[in-house]
Design a protein around this motif. Structure first.
Motif, PDB file in Angstrom:
ATOM      1  N   LEU A   1      21.392  32.619  -0.137  1.00 45.86           N
ATOM      2  CA  LEU A   1      22.529  33.460   0.218  1.00 45.86           C
ATOM      3  C   LEU A   1      23.775  33.038  -0.545  1.00 45.86           C
ATOM      4  O   LEU A   1      23.967  31.853  -0.829  1.00 45.86           O
ATOM      5  CB  LEU A   1      22.813  33.360   1.718  1.00 45.86           C
ATOM      6  CG  LEU A   1      21.949  34.162   2.691  1.00 45.86           C
ATOM      7  CD1 LEU A   1      22.372  33.841   4.120  1.00 45.86           C
ATOM      8  CD2 LEU A   1      22.077  35.649   2.440  1.00 45.86           C
TER       9      LEU A   1
ATOM     10  N   ASP B   1      28.312  35.016   2.285  1.00 45.17           N
ATOM     11  CA  ASP B   1      27.430  35.753   3.182  1.00 45.17           C
ATOM     12  C   ASP B   1      26.881  34.884   4.310  1.00 45.17           C
ATOM     13  O   ASP B   1      26.349  35.412   5.298  1.00 45.17           O
ATOM     14  CB  ASP B   1      26.259  36.364   2.404  1.00 45.17           C
ATOM     15  CG  ASP B   1      26.706  37.462   1.449  1.00 45.17           C
ATOM     16  OD1 ASP B   1      27.765  38.075   1.724  1.00 45.17           O
ATOM     17  OD2 ASP B   1      26.018  37.685   0.443  1.00 45.17           O
ATOM     18  N   VAL B   2      26.986  33.574   4.170  1.00 45.84           N
ATOM     19  CA  VAL B   2      26.442  32.673   5.187  1.00 45.84           C
ATOM     20  C   VAL B   2      27.138  32.888   6.522  1.00 45.84           C
ATOM     21  O   VAL B   2      26.497  32.971   7.584  1.00 45.84           O
ATOM     22  CB  VAL B   2      26.569  31.202   4.735  1.00 45.84           C
ATOM     23  CG1 VAL B   2      26.197  30.250   5.868  1.00 45.84           C
ATOM     24  CG2 VAL B   2      25.698  30.950   3.519  1.00 45.84           C
TER      25      VAL B   2
ATOM     26  N   THR C   1      28.677  35.553   7.675  1.00 45.33           N
ATOM     27  CA  THR C   1      28.319  36.836   8.272  1.00 45.33           C
ATOM     28  C   THR C   1      26.905  36.816   8.837  1.00 45.33           C
ATOM     29  O   THR C   1      26.665  37.270   9.963  1.00 45.33           O
ATOM     30  CB  THR C   1      28.441  37.965   7.231  1.00 45.33           C
ATOM     31  OG1 THR C   1      29.778  37.989   6.731  1.00 45.33           O
ATOM     32  CG2 THR C   1      28.101  39.313   7.835  1.00 45.33           C
ATOM     33  N   TYR C   2      25.960  36.288   8.062  1.00 43.58           N
ATOM     34  CA  TYR C   2      24.562  36.289   8.501  1.00 43.58           C
ATOM     35  C   TYR C   2      24.358  35.435   9.747  1.00 43.58           C
ATOM     36  O   TYR C   2      23.810  35.895  10.758  1.00 43.58           O
ATOM     37  CB  TYR C   2      23.656  35.801   7.375  1.00 43.58           C
ATOM     38  CG  TYR C   2      22.226  35.629   7.812  1.00 43.58           C
ATOM     39  CD1 TYR C   2      21.483  36.714   8.256  1.00 43.58           C
ATOM     40  CD2 TYR C   2      21.615  34.373   7.798  1.00 43.58           C
ATOM     41  CE1 TYR C   2      20.160  36.564   8.670  1.00 43.58           C
ATOM     42  CE2 TYR C   2      20.302  34.214   8.210  1.00 43.58           C
ATOM     43  CZ  TYR C   2      19.584  35.313   8.648  1.00 43.58           C
ATOM     44  OH  TYR C   2      18.284  35.152   9.071  1.00 43.58           O
ATOM     45  N   LEU C   3      24.797  34.185   9.702  1.00 44.54           N
ATOM     46  CA  LEU C   3      24.605  33.319  10.859  1.00 44.54           C
ATOM     47  C   LEU C   3      25.421  33.794  12.056  1.00 44.54           C
ATOM     48  O   LEU C   3      24.988  33.684  13.208  1.00 44.54           O
ATOM     49  CB  LEU C   3      24.953  31.874  10.506  1.00 44.54           C
ATOM     50  CG  LEU C   3      23.996  31.178   9.532  1.00 44.54           C
ATOM     51  CD1 LEU C   3      24.469  29.754   9.261  1.00 44.54           C
ATOM     52  CD2 LEU C   3      22.569  31.173  10.069  1.00 44.54           C
TER      53      LEU C   3
ATOM     54  N   SER D   1      25.944  36.823  12.869  1.00 43.23           N
ATOM     55  CA  SER D   1      25.212  37.931  13.500  1.00 43.23           C
ATOM     56  C   SER D   1      24.109  37.436  14.419  1.00 43.23           C
ATOM     57  O   SER D   1      23.644  38.164  15.303  1.00 43.23           O
ATOM     58  CB  SER D   1      24.609  38.834  12.410  1.00 43.23           C
ATOM     59  OG  SER D   1      23.514  38.198  11.762  1.00 43.23           O
TER      60      SER D   1
ATOM     61  N   GLU E   1      30.239  27.714   4.572  1.00 47.73           N
ATOM     62  CA  GLU E   1      28.846  27.377   4.271  1.00 47.73           C
ATOM     63  C   GLU E   1      28.500  25.912   4.523  1.00 47.73           C
ATOM     64  O   GLU E   1      27.324  25.537   4.595  1.00 47.73           O
ATOM     65  CB  GLU E   1      28.508  27.737   2.808  1.00 47.73           C
ATOM     66  CG  GLU E   1      29.083  26.814   1.760  1.00 47.73           C
ATOM     67  CD  GLU E   1      30.526  27.151   1.411  1.00 47.73           C
ATOM     68  OE1 GLU E   1      31.083  26.522   0.498  1.00 47.73           O
ATOM     69  OE2 GLU E   1      31.090  28.069   2.048  1.00 47.73           O
TER      70      GLU E   1
ATOM     71  N   ALA F   1      20.682  28.785   7.050  1.00 47.32           N
ATOM     72  CA  ALA F   1      20.487  30.186   6.677  1.00 47.32           C
ATOM     73  C   ALA F   1      19.288  30.321   5.744  1.00 47.32           C
ATOM     74  O   ALA F   1      18.487  31.259   5.871  1.00 47.32           O
ATOM     75  CB  ALA F   1      21.740  30.736   6.002  1.00 47.32           C
TER      76      ALA F   1
ATOM     77  N   ALA G   1      15.658  32.353   6.303  1.00 48.54           N
ATOM     78  CA  ALA G   1      15.116  33.292   5.325  1.00 48.54           C
ATOM     79  C   ALA G   1      13.705  32.883   4.903  1.00 48.54           C
ATOM     80  O   ALA G   1      12.814  33.729   4.755  1.00 48.54           O
ATOM     81  CB  ALA G   1      16.033  33.380   4.110  1.00 48.54           C
TER      82      ALA G   1
ATOM     83  N   GLY H   1      16.642  39.820  10.233  1.00 53.35           N
ATOM     84  CA  GLY H   1      17.514  40.305   9.177  1.00 53.35           C
ATOM     85  C   GLY H   1      17.084  39.955   7.765  1.00 53.35           C
ATOM     86  O   GLY H   1      17.752  40.346   6.802  1.00 53.35           O
ATOM     87  N   THR H   2      15.963  39.223   7.614  1.00 50.28           N
ATOM     88  CA  THR H   2      15.504  38.849   6.276  1.00 50.28           C
ATOM     89  C   THR H   2      14.835  40.042   5.589  1.00 50.28           C
ATOM     90  O   THR H   2      13.925  40.648   6.155  1.00 50.28           O
ATOM     91  CB  THR H   2      14.489  37.694   6.358  1.00 50.28           C
ATOM     92  OG1 THR H   2      15.103  36.577   6.996  1.00 50.28           O
ATOM     93  CG2 THR H   2      14.027  37.285   4.964  1.00 50.28           C
TER      94      THR H   2
END
Length: 210
Positions: free
Chosen positions: A23, A27-28, A30-32, A34, A42, A155, A159, A165-166
């Motif tokens: 990632l 984006d880390v 936002t992804y985590l 969520s 990060e 993260a 993945a 979400g992956t």
């Protein structure tokens, strides 16, 4: 029960896919976020480990699929009383290069604090590999849940495990069987009647390879 093209996609992915793309730093968060994690950036968590979601990873069995030995992983993410469960398959080389190596590199001298009693699997996957992986990933779960790894690496671990979400396949919604194998219900490989005739179970008994 015929799976047709869907099965071919699953076999092709099992045979050819590699490690997930890292990632981007931006984006880390936002992804985590969520998934319920508190992240500053990060490298830094914004909440204590006891207030973060808890991750549990269990290596179940192994079998031959897509011309390679695949290790089945059962995963669970608990967030504020909500539990997400999924399963996936990975080759030993992916688990070594995508989990063991980056974890050891990031922890440095702290690596033995978490994994001294649970060494990783040997090369060439001799007898006992499933058991070694099972114990190592149990230690990894503890390591993550204690906040010892960076958000960036957590993260990436999610993945690698095809977590929520992956991205799996651009047409995954049209491929229900493939969706089950990679990030679907735990045990979808060995228990799915559409796939089972195409899977070589390496040995039978209490647990494979033990």
């Amino acid at each position: 029960l015929s799976a047709g093209p869907d099965l071919k996609v699953a076999e092709h992915m099992a045979a050819t896919r590699g490690l997930p793309t890292q990632l981007r730093y931006e984006d880390v968060y936002t992804y985590l976020g969520s998934l319920g994690f508190g992240v500053t950036d990060e490298t830094t968590w914004s909440r204590a480990a006891t207030d973060q979601p808890q991750i549990f990873v269990v290596v179940e069995d192994h079998s031959e699929f897509g011309k390679h030995t695949q290790y089945e992983l059962k995963c669970e993410l608990t967030t504020a009383g909500r539990v997400s469960k999924w399963g996936t398959i990975r080759r030993l080389i992916h688990l070594r290069q995508g989990a063991h190596d980056p974890v050891k590199k990031e922890l440095k001298h702290r690596y033995p604090d978490f994994f001294r009693k649970t060494p990783f699997a040997h090369h060439m996957a001799p007898e006992g590999t499933t058991g070694r992986l099972r114990r190592w990933f149990k230690s990894l779960s503890v390591c993550i849940n204690m906040g010892a790894l960076s958000p960036l690496l957590v993260a990436f671990m999610l993945a690698l495990l095809d977590g929520p979400g992956t991205p799996i396949h651009p047409e995954i919604e049209k491929l229900p069987l493939t969706r089950e194998v990679f990030g679907g219900n735990p045990g979808a490989l060995l228990k799915n009647p559409a796939i089972l005739p195409h899977v070589s179970v390496i040995c039978t008994g209490k647990k494979l390879e033990e």
